[in-house]
Scaffold this active site. Structure first.
Site, mmCIF file in Angstrom:
data_model
loop_
_atom_site.group_PDB
_atom_site.id
_atom_site.type_symbol
_atom_site.label_atom_id
_atom_site.label_comp_id
_atom_site.label_asym_id
_atom_site.label_seq_id
_atom_site.Cartn_x
_atom_site.Cartn_y
_atom_site.Cartn_z
ATOM 1 N N ASP A 64 -6.929 -5.912 4.431
ATOM 2 C CA ASP A 64 -6.342 -4.565 4.388
ATOM 3 C C ASP A 64 -6.293 -3.939 5.777
ATOM 4 O O ASP A 64 -7.330 -3.577 6.340
ATOM 5 C CB ASP A 64 -7.183 -3.696 3.440
ATOM 6 C CG ASP A 64 -6.523 -2.361 3.150
ATOM 7 O OD1 ASP A 64 -5.382 -2.137 3.589
ATOM 8 O OD2 ASP A 64 -7.173 -1.538 2.466
ATOM 9 N N SER B 33 0.844 -1.199 0.000
ATOM 10 C CA SER B 33 0.000 0.000 0.000
ATOM 11 C C SER B 33 0.877 1.246 0.000
ATOM 12 O O SER B 33 1.598 1.527 0.951
ATOM 13 C CB SER B 33 -0.907 0.015 1.230
ATOM 14 O OG SER B 33 -1.514 1.289 1.305
ATOM 15 N N HIS C 295 -1.362 -1.324 -4.237
ATOM 16 C CA HIS C 295 -2.624 -0.960 -3.582
ATOM 17 C C HIS C 295 -2.620 0.555 -3.356
ATOM 18 O O HIS C 295 -1.708 1.106 -2.739
ATOM 19 C CB HIS C 295 -2.756 -1.703 -2.248
ATOM 20 C CG HIS C 295 -4.051 -1.477 -1.543
ATOM 21 N ND1 HIS C 295 -5.216 -2.145 -1.872
ATOM 22 C CD2 HIS C 295 -4.388 -0.653 -0.521
ATOM 23 C CE1 HIS C 295 -6.201 -1.741 -1.087
ATOM 24 N NE2 HIS C 295 -5.724 -0.821 -0.248
ATOM 25 N N GLY D 87 -2.936 4.353 7.860
ATOM 26 C CA GLY D 87 -2.051 3.204 7.894
ATOM 27 C C GLY D 87 -1.490 3.033 9.300
ATOM 28 O O GLY D 87 -1.716 3.871 10.176
ATOM 29 N N HIS E 160 -8.438 1.454 -4.031
ATOM 30 C CA HIS E 160 -9.389 1.308 -2.924
ATOM 31 C C HIS E 160 -9.985 2.682 -2.615
ATOM 32 O O HIS E 160 -9.311 3.543 -2.062
ATOM 33 C CB HIS E 160 -8.615 0.739 -1.720
ATOM 34 C CG HIS E 160 -9.402 0.626 -0.459
ATOM 35 N ND1 HIS E 160 -8.792 0.431 0.772
ATOM 36 C CD2 HIS E 160 -10.733 0.670 -0.206
ATOM 37 C CE1 HIS E 160 -9.718 0.367 1.709
ATOM 38 N NE2 HIS E 160 -10.904 0.518 1.150
ATOM 39 N N MET F 277 -11.692 -4.908 5.481
ATOM 40 C CA MET F 277 -10.876 -4.050 6.345
ATOM 41 C C MET F 277 -10.615 -4.766 7.674
ATOM 42 O O MET F 277 -11.550 -5.228 8.338
ATOM 43 C CB MET F 277 -11.581 -2.721 6.622
ATOM 44 C CG MET F 277 -11.767 -1.823 5.408
ATOM 45 S SD MET F 277 -10.278 -1.514 4.456
ATOM 46 C CE MET F 277 -9.206 -0.786 5.686
ATOM 47 N N MET G 282 -8.723 8.647 -0.241
ATOM 48 C CA MET G 282 -9.533 9.084 0.915
ATOM 49 C C MET G 282 -9.983 10.521 0.713
ATOM 50 O O MET G 282 -9.203 11.364 0.273
ATOM 51 C CB MET G 282 -8.703 9.022 2.193
ATOM 52 C CG MET G 282 -8.110 7.655 2.468
ATOM 53 S SD MET G 282 -7.080 7.709 3.940
ATOM 54 C CE MET G 282 -6.435 6.030 3.930
HETATM 55 C C1 DX5 Z 1 -6.307 2.015 5.563
HETATM 56 C C2 DX5 Z 1 -5.898 1.678 4.142
HETATM 57 C C3 DX5 Z 1 -4.850 0.657 4.079
HETATM 58 C C4 DX5 Z 1 -3.534 1.072 4.689
HETATM 59 C C5 DX5 Z 1 -2.872 -0.154 5.249
HETATM 60 O O1 DX5 Z 1 -7.412 2.828 5.551
HETATM 61 O O2 DX5 Z 1 -7.005 1.199 3.404
HETATM 62 O O3 DX5 Z 1 -4.646 0.171 2.763
HETATM 63 O O4 DX5 Z 1 -2.678 1.687 3.770
HETATM 64 O O5 DX5 Z 1 -1.750 0.232 5.929
HETATM 65 P P1 DX5 Z 1 -1.026 -0.713 6.983
HETATM 66 O O6 DX5 Z 1 -0.616 -1.944 6.245
HETATM 67 O O7 DX5 Z 1 0.120 0.107 7.434
HETATM 68 O O8 DX5 Z 1 -2.013 -1.022 8.076
HETATM 69 ZN ZN ZN Z 2 -6.616 0.133 1.412
#
Ligand code: DX5
Ligand code: ZN
Length: 215
Positions: free
Chosen positions: A174, A7, A32, A143, A65, A136, A36
């Site tokens: 994710d 990601s 990925h 992240g 996403h 999720m 947002m």
């Molecule tokens: C969160 C995102 C994820 C995020 C995952 O809202 O959809 O894709 O980047 O990050 P990690 O792997 O650091 O949890």
């Molecule tokens: Zn994501």
């Protein structure tokens, strides 16, 4: 062997070209890309322009996403930017079926993302129409959060729904995926691992990707 999807949200955006190069040279399968809007989720990330830049660097799958309201209004734009997979949140789509039809009619693979509180049974009447469930395992928006253990139970339920009906739908996990918990996620029935911080904040991202591919 799982599909590994780093990601980019956790990448160093001042060095985006190098970060893309690293992913391209690694064993990773997909990019990925987390979009947002500051409305569906509390954070704002990036838009189609970044997807377009990433697309230019790679032949790998661009897995987008959307954590945004009214995702249907932007589907064409993400197609133009080079998205291969487009996932929309069930919680953001009162007309989910219409959104799925639109994504597929534009020639993209259709994904449905579900928040941690959303039961997998909510997918019952669209499961045969989609290519991917983005489950999720943290609350979307940021992240670097901790994996919610109950996700493992949901993966098992969804895998059973998919195989009972003889469907071919990816289960993508994710949020909070690590080298330590990835084996249990795969054992529960997931086949796509998204990993942000685990990959980009490590000293040797390619090696971490390799380790995730070994599982
Ligand atoms: C969160 C995102 C994820 C995020 C995952 O809202 O959809 O894709 O980047 O990050 P990690 O792997 O650091 O949890
Ligand atoms: Zn994501």
């Amino acid at each position: 062997m799982a599909i590994v999807a780093p990601s980019l949200l956790a990448a160093n955006f001042l060095k985006l070209e190098d970060e893309c190069k690293m992913v391209n040279e690694s064993e990773a399968d997909w990019f990925h890309l987390d979009i947002m809007d500051g409305r569906f989720v509390p954070n704002i990330s990036f838009g189609p322009m970044i997807v377009e830049f990433v697309r230019k660097t790679t032949k790998k799958v661009c897995d987008v996403h959307l954590m945004i309201l009214d995702p249907g209004n932007y589907a064409q734009e993400f197609k133009n930017a080079g998205a291969d997979n487009l996932s929309v949140h069930i919680e953001a789509c009162p007309h989910l079926h219409r959104n799925i039809e639109l994504i597929r009619s534009l020639g993209m693979k259709a994904g449905v993302a579900i928040n941690p509180h959303t039961p997998v049974s909510d997918l019952n009447d669209v499961l045969h129409e989609i290519d991917l469930v983005c489950m999720m395992s943290v609350n979307p928006g940021f992240g670097g959060q901790k994996f919610i253990p109950h996700t493992l139970e949901k993966i098992k339920q969804l895998r059973k729904m998919i195989s009972d009906r003889g469907l071919n739908v990816h289960i993508e996990i994710d949020g909070g995926v690590t080298v330590e918990n990835a084996a249990s996620i795969i054992a529960a029935g997931a086949d796509v691992l998204v990993a942000g911080n685990t990959v980009f904040r490590s000293k040797d991202p390619k090696e971490i990707i390799r380790q995730l591919k070994q599982l």
